[in-house]
Design an enzyme around this catalytic site. Structure first.
Site, PDB file in Angstrom:
ATOM      1  N   ASP A 189     -10.636   7.986   5.838  1.00  0.00           N
ATOM      2  CA  ASP A 189      -9.621   9.010   5.443  1.00  0.00           C
ATOM      3  C   ASP A 189      -8.833   9.984   6.615  1.00  0.00           C
ATOM      4  O   ASP A 189      -8.925   9.299   7.662  1.00  0.00           O
ATOM      5  CB  ASP A 189     -10.020   9.973   4.541  1.00  0.00           C
ATOM      6  CG  ASP A 189      -9.043  10.308   3.543  1.00  0.00           C
ATOM      7  OD1 ASP A 189      -8.189  11.103   3.683  1.00  0.00           O
ATOM      8  OD2 ASP A 189      -9.229   9.748   1.988  1.00  0.00           O
ATOM      9  N   ASN A 317      -1.328   5.504  -6.994  1.00  0.00           N
ATOM     10  CA  ASN A 317      -0.633   6.557  -7.998  1.00  0.00           C
ATOM     11  C   ASN A 317       0.785   6.207  -8.337  1.00  0.00           C
ATOM     12  O   ASN A 317       1.602   7.232  -8.374  1.00  0.00           O
ATOM     13  CB  ASN A 317      -0.512   7.912  -7.246  1.00  0.00           C
ATOM     14  CG  ASN A 317      -1.881   8.265  -6.710  1.00  0.00           C
ATOM     15  OD1 ASN A 317      -2.908   8.066  -7.307  1.00  0.00           O
ATOM     16  ND2 ASN A 317      -2.247   9.255  -5.935  1.00  0.00           N
ATOM     17  N   SER A 391      -7.029   8.899  -5.378  1.00  0.00           N
ATOM     18  CA  SER A 391      -7.618   9.178  -4.323  1.00  0.00           C
ATOM     19  C   SER A 391      -8.777  10.209  -4.625  1.00  0.00           C
ATOM     20  O   SER A 391      -9.645   9.996  -4.032  1.00  0.00           O
ATOM     21  CB  SER A 391      -6.528  10.239  -3.295  1.00  0.00           C
ATOM     22  OG  SER A 391      -5.922   9.126  -2.699  1.00  0.00           O
TER      23      SER A 391
END
Lengths: 442, 81
Positions: A189, A317, A391
């Site tokens: 990340d 998303n 996420s």
């Protein structure tokens, strides 16, 4: 009975098995009578002599009415081409014998006990059965509307409390005795706030794959995801517990810049690093809105599984469900060998932004995790923050995978199977939530 | 090949089906500027002149050649991430 003899004859004689059965028989109809309620009722009457039949076709969206199902002699799940008939063993054997000669019926099987039943037909059992069938119905019909109206036996509404975030409660991490000791989780990340008090003293291996930027998280997303997957049992600040795998060894790989951008170069290097370090789980809360599967990610996902490393990734998303757009699972979550994670809210509804399965092979949603209003760590001095996204659902699944790996010893493809097998079915289309809500081991 | 692309380097992600170091040598010989050889993942990243990219897929041990993908997450203050 064209092909059904096997299913009836493989077991021991019925009289020896009575205790294992529910006192009901499952009648499987041939394709040509499936979806023809008249023909099914007729076939049932001729082989079983029953006329008081409840059918899912009688109810909007295939959602069965429990009261009617309980009072009927037989319940027909028309979309499945299956009926459940109440009968004692001798009558069951008679039905099977009659069905043998009837081409409309493929098989007659004693219904197996799936869980403890109190009394001959408990309402809870039928409700579980109905929820399961409704899930199948949704899969077949792609219709989630009726299912959304169903109640579920377990808690279906959660909220953060002093002890735990709603997400930890919903995925059972709050009550799991496992801590993921000796299990390594890599979070690829934006890095991690290495000075965050909640991670002081934790063994952390970190590496930056972003040129010119250290691991130190200048964005926040990475610190939030590490928090959800591996945060501590007792946060030092005024916060409920938010981390799933409280004693996992943390591998914080920075593959996204402080500006939130990344490329194959850094991400694949991060995966390579994690595999080489033999981590059991890689959590990747990243993706691109690309429908097509990347051969690079698919190959890497497969090699990771072979090496005992499970990769879980955010579905995407890109949905706007309230606006009528269900979105699609993006890359790399759309790789068949990478587990795609959807997001549900605290009432176990699909999140408005959570992407639906993508028709490419591997493009389906595999599992769901808590992903709306998720409280977790954020770089100091902010310390904690609540945000939403697939996420945020992904590290819940990664953390639970670590707990499951500790509990069962499973790794790679075996761990994948454990996760989906133990997920809690939701009354939502599998195209949206896959196997259901991820559940920590007890 | 579009003449305007001649000489321009493209970032590529190569999936290998053979020993990654050996494939990396073949890629270099074919004009690839190799950045990373990721042995555990079986991936090589690098860049190559656009007009040479198509021929790489025929090299022994090369399973696929893809243009490098890029990823972007939402800014820190976004509600949905």
């Amino acid at each position: 009975m064209a092909h059904g003899a096997d299913s009836y004859e493989t077991g021991a004689p019925l009289s020896d098995q009575t205790a294992e059965f529910t006192g009901r028989y499952i009648v499987v109809f041939a394709d040509d009578v499936q979806n023809d309620p008249g023909a099914i009722t007729e076939a049932l009457q001729s082989v079983a002599g029953v006329s008081n039949v409840a059918s899912t076709l009688d109810f909007e969206g295939g959602a069965l009415d429990l009261d009617q199902a309980e009072s009927a002699d037989a319940t027909v799940f028309a979309e499945l081409g299956v009926a459940v008939v109440a009968a004692d063993p001798s009558r069951g054997a008679g039905i099977a014998a009659m069905a043998e000669a009837d081409s409309r019926i493929v098989a007659v099987e004693p219904e197996r006990v799936l869980r403890a039943i109190e009394g001959p037909v408990s309402l809870e059992y039928v409700r579980g059965f109905r929820d399961g069938v409704s899930g199948l119905y949704d899969q077949l019909s792609g219709n989630g509307l009726a299912a959304a109206e169903l109640d579920v036996a377990a808690a279906s509404s959660f909220s953060d409390n002093a002890g735990f975030t709603w997400g930890l409660q919903a995925c059972l991490a709050a009550v799991s005795p496992k801590t993921a000791t000796d299990i390594a989780v890599a979070v690829l990340d934006t890095g991690l706030d290495l000075k965050h008090a909640d991670f002081a003293g934790r063994p952390i291996v970190s590496q930056s794959f972003v040129a010119g930027q250290p691991v130190q998280d200048g964005h926040g997303h990475g610190t939030h995801c590490v928090g959800t997957s591996c945060g501590p049992k007792a946060p030092l600040g005024a916060s409920p517990r938010y981390g799933v795998a409280t004693q996992a060894k943390i591998f914080a790989g920075k593959v996204l810049s402080n500006q939130g951008s990344g490329s194959d170069e850094g991400i694949l290097a991060g995966i390579n690093w994690a595999i080489a370090n033999r981590v059991q789980v890689i959590s990747m809360s990243l993706g691109a809105d690309v429908r097509q599967v990347s051969q690079a990610y698919e190959t890497v996902g497969r090699r990771a599984l072979e090496a005992g490393t499970l990769i879980v990734a955010a579905a995407a998303n890109n949905a706007d469900r309230s606006g009528g757009d269900p979105g699609f699972v993006g890359m790399p979550a759309n790789s068949p060998s990478i587990m795609a994670v959807a997001a549900v809210d605290s009432k176990l509804r699909i999140a408005n932004f959570s992407a639906r399965s993508n028709p490419v092979r591997g493009g389906k949603v595999d599992i769901a995790g808590p992903g709306v209003a998720v409280h977790s760590s954020w770089p100091m001095p902010t310390r904690y923050k609540s945000i939403s996204g697939t996420s945020m659902a992904t590290p819940h699944v990664a953390g639970v995978a670590a707990l499951l790996s500790q509990a069962t010893g499973a790794k790679g493809a075996q761990l994948w199977a454990k996760l989906t097998q133990t997920a809690r079915p939701l009354s939502l289309p599998s195209a949206d939530v896959g196997a259901g809500l991820v559940q920590a081991p007890m | 090949m579009d003449a305007s692309l001649a000489g321009m380097d493209e970032k590529i992600t190569v999936t290998v089906s053979d020993d990654a170091d050996a494939v990396a040598e073949r890629l270099r010989a074919a004009g690839v500027n190799v950045d990373q050889v990721l042995g555990a993942a079986g991936i090589i990243t690098g860049s190559v002149a656009a007009e040479r990219r198509a021929s790489l897929a025929d090299l022994p041990g090369v399973a696929s050649v893809e243009a490098e993908h890029t990823f972007q997450i939402a800014p820190p203050d976004a509600e949905i991430q």
